[in-house]
Write an enzyme that holds these catalytic residues in place. Structure first.
Site, PDB file in Angstrom:
ATOM      1  CG  ASP A  98      30.713  49.027  43.101  1.00  0.00           C
ATOM      2  OD1 ASP A  98      29.929  48.258  42.516  1.00  0.00           O
ATOM      3  OD2 ASP A  98      31.899  49.185  42.786  1.00  0.00           O
ATOM      4  CG  ASP A 194      29.987  43.947  40.165  1.00  0.00           C
ATOM      5  OD1 ASP A 194      31.104  44.443  39.980  1.00  0.00           O
ATOM      6  OD2 ASP A 194      29.794  42.714  40.281  1.00  0.00           O
ATOM      7  CD  GLU A 253      32.264  45.540  35.946  1.00  0.00           C
ATOM      8  OE1 GLU A 253      33.466  45.261  35.957  1.00  0.00           O
ATOM      9  OE2 GLU A 253      31.427  44.868  36.588  1.00  0.00           O
ATOM     10  CG  HIS A 326      38.122  47.179  41.748  1.00  0.00           C
ATOM     11  ND1 HIS A 326      37.263  47.943  40.985  1.00  0.00           N
ATOM     12  CD2 HIS A 326      37.495  45.995  41.933  1.00  0.00           C
ATOM     13  CE1 HIS A 326      36.174  47.264  40.743  1.00  0.00           C
ATOM     14  NE2 HIS A 326      36.274  46.069  41.292  1.00  0.00           N
ATOM     15  CG  ASP A 327      37.978  44.342  38.479  1.00  0.00           C
ATOM     16  OD1 ASP A 327      38.188  43.935  39.636  1.00  0.00           O
ATOM     17  OD2 ASP A 327      36.827  44.539  38.019  1.00  0.00           O
TER      18      ASP A 327
HETATM   19  O1  ISL Z   1      38.596  41.340  36.432  1.00  0.00           O
HETATM   20  C1  ISL Z   1      38.138  40.877  35.411  1.00  0.00           C
HETATM   21  C2  ISL Z   1      38.875  40.771  34.198  1.00  0.00           C
HETATM   22  O2  ISL Z   1      40.012  41.430  34.211  1.00  0.00           O
HETATM   23  C3  ISL Z   1      36.800  40.403  35.245  1.00  0.00           C
HETATM   24  O3  ISL Z   1      36.743  39.069  35.115  1.00  0.00           O
HETATM   25  C4  ISL Z   1      35.890  40.953  36.312  1.00  0.00           C
HETATM   26  O4  ISL Z   1      35.595  39.983  37.210  1.00  0.00           O
HETATM   27  C5  ISL Z   1      34.689  41.471  35.618  1.00  0.00           C
HETATM   28  O5  ISL Z   1      35.127  42.585  34.946  1.00  0.00           O
HETATM   29  C6  ISL Z   1      33.575  41.855  36.564  1.00  0.00           C
HETATM   30  O6  ISL Z   1      34.045  42.704  37.563  1.00  0.00           O
HETATM   31  C7  ISL Z   1      33.213  43.047  38.620  1.00  0.00           C
HETATM   32  O7  ISL Z   1      32.511  41.956  39.162  1.00  0.00           O
HETATM   33  C8  ISL Z   1      33.279  40.935  39.800  1.00  0.00           C
HETATM   34  C9  ISL Z   1      34.342  41.490  40.745  1.00  0.00           C
HETATM   35  O8  ISL Z   1      35.262  40.475  41.051  1.00  0.00           O
HETATM   36  C10 ISL Z   1      35.078  42.654  40.169  1.00  0.00           C
HETATM   37  O9  ISL Z   1      35.970  43.198  41.111  1.00  0.00           O
HETATM   38  C11 ISL Z   1      34.055  43.656  39.725  1.00  0.00           C
HETATM   39  O10 ISL Z   1      34.609  44.863  39.258  1.00  0.00           O
HETATM   40  C12 ISL Z   1      32.302  40.073  40.546  1.00  0.00           C
HETATM   41  O11 ISL Z   1      31.494  40.859  41.376  1.00  0.00           O
END
Ligand code: ISL
Ligand code: CA
Length: 530
Positions: A98, A194, A253, A326-327
């Site tokens: 990642d 990301d 992403e 994980h989100d």
């Molecule tokens: O989790 C979210 C909505 O449910 C989003 O706001 C999320 O932050 C967004 O999808 C981006 O995610 C990625 O980048 C973020 C990190 O916090 C997340 O874990 C990652 O998957 C910042 O690096």
């Protein structure tokens, strides 16, 4: 030309902190992952995606990277990584890492230099302004923080410990490309990138629209599909991947990405990325006030959404398919039925629905067991910065704590981050110490040991779906036709390749349903696959 390998692959996401702890400190680590590879090989997945394990202050659990080319001691050593990579390859699997290219940690040496003075050579590696604009960050705060040392503001679309890199500066881009080449030279098989659609900002940084009753503006139009995004992605493709004589998996992403944009991003002729994570379907149960304002689930809207992406990428480009990461909250709790009676059937139904679409499926750790949301009852059980910042802001606005907790229970990111449930021993076999985040109390009924030899388990069902993708070309390449778009309980579609036609019919409700395709006879003699 034959299909790239990743079209028939299934990817398994590991969030290292919560997967398996090898040394009893309560935090998952790389040797812990290495010790569980047989489980993953047995599941049949082709690729492992590791969420960040790099040195980091862990403000956003590793998505705040302080060194792109090292391993945080919390997770092990670079030797542990090399051993893990070799063991993954020995088992015929691949591994992608990642990479967080939109921002670094504020403790990354680049930012430490950048903030040290207004004329530091790395000043321009980040976005510094004497006057901030009105953008809101994703973590419920202004997207600009004032830095004492030089009395200017820096941009952070996420936490104030995640300053955004300035991709306008070619030195930044070259430094990131060199880092990516270094990982490829090491032998990794690709990257999950990301928030990669946010790297190009409108350099004028215009104010965003302020919703009625709010103070901060939404800057989305100015950074979600910025003016140079395609140029940067193509440049990266050329500088990093071209001429290596191998195909890598690159998944971007992309929150807010529309299907027309995804078609450009994933058109192989353009050389940008292989597939994107889009967010349309996971936003279907967000209310007007956003993610934590939970709206009812409507199966018809899910069909419209996923169906739109199936047809939009039917001729050009490629889909990624996911329920969880994980989100996201756990799917069986979110859109299924996590009661004791229906949890297993529901998890299998949702898996079947997703995995038989066209695209590359992603499985998030524990999803293959039917892991559920966590019954949070107190704010001090919340570890995630996004959830905590939102909760604090909502409470300051006068929202009752009970309502705030209900939002976090439904959509909080910690639901996905509780430890992996390996068996029914203490702490679900995740650690011999004290887990950094509480184990879901449901683990005695939902764990890997219990399911691994049970042919009726959710785990066995995931194995069957993965095997089917590997053995039946119509699952990979067949075209997609949605059936019964208005049915509120049944999700049905066909996939067709040459003279093979598959019918997928899934009852997503907790009630028996009588439903038929056509006159009900045409499929009577068909072979039952799953
Ligand atoms: O989790 C979210 C909505 O449910 C989003 O706001 C999320 O932050 C967004 O999808 C981006 O995610 C990625 O980048 C973020 C990190 O916090 C997340 O874990 C990652 O998957 C910042 O690096
Ligand atoms: Ca550990």
């Amino acid at each position: 030309m034959s299909d790239p390998w990743w079209k028939s692959a299934v990817v398994y996401q590991i969030w290292p902190r919560s997967f398996a702890d090898s040394n009893g400190d309560g935090i998952g680590d790389l040797p812990g992952i290495a010790a569980r590879l047989d489980y993953l090989a047995d599941l049949g997945v082709d690729v492992l995606w590791l969420s960040p394990f790099y040195p980091s202050p862990q403000d956003d659990y590793g998505y705040d990277v302080a060194d792109y080319q090292a391993v945080d001691p919390l997770f092990g050593t670079m030797r542990d990584f090399d051993l893990l990579l070799a063991s993954v390859h020995e088992r015929g699997m691949r591994l992608i890492v990642d990479v967080v290219l939109n921002h670094t940690s504020d403790e990354h040496p680049w930012f430490v230099e950048s903030r040290s003075s207004r004329d530091n050579p790395k000043r321009d590696w980040y976005w510094w302004r004497t006057e901030p604009n009105n953008w809101r960050s994703f973590f419920s705060e202004p997207a600009w923080s004032r830095d004492e040392q030089t009395d200017e503001y820096y941009l952070h679309l996420f936490s104030s410990k995640q300053p955004d890199l300035n991709w306008e500066n070619p030195q930044v881009r070259q430094a990131l490309y060199a880092m990516l080449r270094w990982w490829l030279d090491k032998g990794v098989d690709g990257f999950r990138m990301d928030v990669i659609n946010m790297i190009s900002k409108d350099p004028a940084l215009p104010d965003g629209w302020v919703p009625p009753g709010e103070t901060l503006g939404h800057g989305f139009p100015h950074f979600l599909y910025g003016p140079r995004i395609h140029e940067y992605l193509h440049e990266m493709h050329t500088e990093v991947f071209a001429g290596r004589g191998a195909t890598y998996l690159v998944v971007g992403e992309m929150p807010g990405c529309q299907v027309e944009q995804a078609r450009l991003y994933t058109d192989p002729a353009r050389g940008e990325v292989d597939m994107v994570f889009q967010f349309d379907h996971v936003g279907l149960d967000y209310g007007l006030a956003g993610k934590y304002d939970v709206a009812p689930f409507d199966l018809r809207r899910l069909k419209q959404s996923l169906g739109h992406w199936q047809s939009g990428l039917a001729e050009v480009g490629w889909n990624s398919l996911y329920w969880n990461n994980h989100d996201q909250p756990r799917i069986v709790s979110r859109w299924g039925d996590d009661s004791d009676e229906f949890r297993g059937a529901s998890a299998k139904a949702l898996a079947t629905l997703l995995h038989l679409h066209r695209g590359t499926p992603y499985v998030y750790q524990g999803e293959e067991l039917g892991m559920t949301n966590y019954p949070f009852t107190r704010l001090d059980e919340i570890a995630d910065i996004e959830g905590l910042n939102w909760a604090n802001a909502a409470i300051a606005d006068g929202r009752p704590v009970e309502e705030v907790l209900a939002g976090l229970r439904a959509h909080g990111r910690d639901n996905a981050r509780t430890p992996m449930q390996w068996d029914d021993s203490a702490h679900a076999g995740f650690t011999t110490g004290t887990p950094w985040l509480a184990v879901n109390p449901g683990y005695p009924a939902v764990n890997a040991a219990d399911q691994s030899d049970d042919p009726d388990s959710v785990l066995a069902h995931y194995r069957r779906l993965i095997t089917l993708r590997h053995s039946e070309p119509a699952v990979v390449d067949g075209d997609f036709t949605m059936l019964m778009p208005e049915h509120e309980q049944v999700y049905a579609f066909t996939r067709r390749l040459d003279d093979v036609e598959l019918l997928v019919m899934v009852n997503v409700s907790s009630e028996p349903v009588d439903a038929a395709v056509g006159d009900g006879d045409s499929w009577r003699d068909a072979e039952v696959l799953v």
